[in-house]
Design an enzyme around this catalytic site. Structure first.
Site, PDB file in Angstrom:
ATOM      1  CB  CYS A  35      -0.955  -0.168   1.301  1.00  0.00           C
ATOM      2  SG  CYS A  35      -0.126   0.134   2.782  1.00  0.00           S
ATOM      3  CB  CYS A 104      -3.694  -1.033   8.600  1.00  0.00           C
ATOM      4  SG  CYS A 104      -4.380  -1.193   7.137  1.00  0.00           S
TER       5      CYS A 104
HETATM    6 FE1  FES Z   1      -1.790   0.638   4.090  1.00  0.00          FE
HETATM    7 FE2  FES Z   1      -3.686   0.605   5.863  1.00  0.00          FE
HETATM    8  S1  FES Z   1      -3.854   0.540   3.711  1.00  0.00           S
HETATM    9  S2  FES Z   1      -1.269   0.721   6.279  1.00  0.00           S
END
Ligand code: FES
Length: 129
Positions: A35, A104
């Site tokens: 991400c 996360c």
């Molecule tokens: Fe990357 Fe939550 S989507 S830390």
């Protein structure tokens, strides 16, 4: 059922321990390649107790809530306990996270571990003969 628990929303809206610590005893920064989010943890340690902890994150709402809760969980605790904090404990304290958001909370766990490792490496370097 709501996607996010009340606790997640609370820690997302009013994150605890945001910021940085000047002259921190340990700093850990980790990122998630998927991400692209980044988490940084600062530790102040006195007599092997986490006397203060702050975080900065360039991450999503779940990352903010996770690190807020994680910092609350290790504040005032022995360093050894901070080291064993798992993302499972963080998500449980938050009354859960959606499955696709569990990574996360891993970011918070990893950043704390990196900060403790940084503290240990500085510590042993400092006490070296
Ligand atoms: Fe990357 Fe939550 S989507 S830390």
């Amino acid at each position: 059922m709501a996607l996010y628990s009340e606790k997640v929303m609370d820690h997302f809206r009013n994150p605890r321990n945001v910021g940085s610590i000047e002259n921190a005893d340990g700093i850990g920064e980790v990122g998630n390649a998927k991400c692209g989010d980044i988490m940084k943890i600062y530790l102040k340690i006195d007599d092997d107790i986490v006397s203060d902890v702050k975080f900065e994150t360039f991450g999503c709402g779940s990352a903010i809530a996770s690190s807020s809760m994680a910092t609350e969980l290790i504040k005032g605790k022995p360093v050894s306990e901070a080291l064993t904090l798992t993302n499972k404990a963080v998500t449980e304290a938050l009354d859960g996270l959606p499955a696709h958001k569990l990574h996360c909370s891993v970011l918070a766990e990893e950043a704390i571990r990196a900060a403790v490792e940084d503290y240990h490496s500085r510590h042993s370097a400092g006490t070296g003969a």
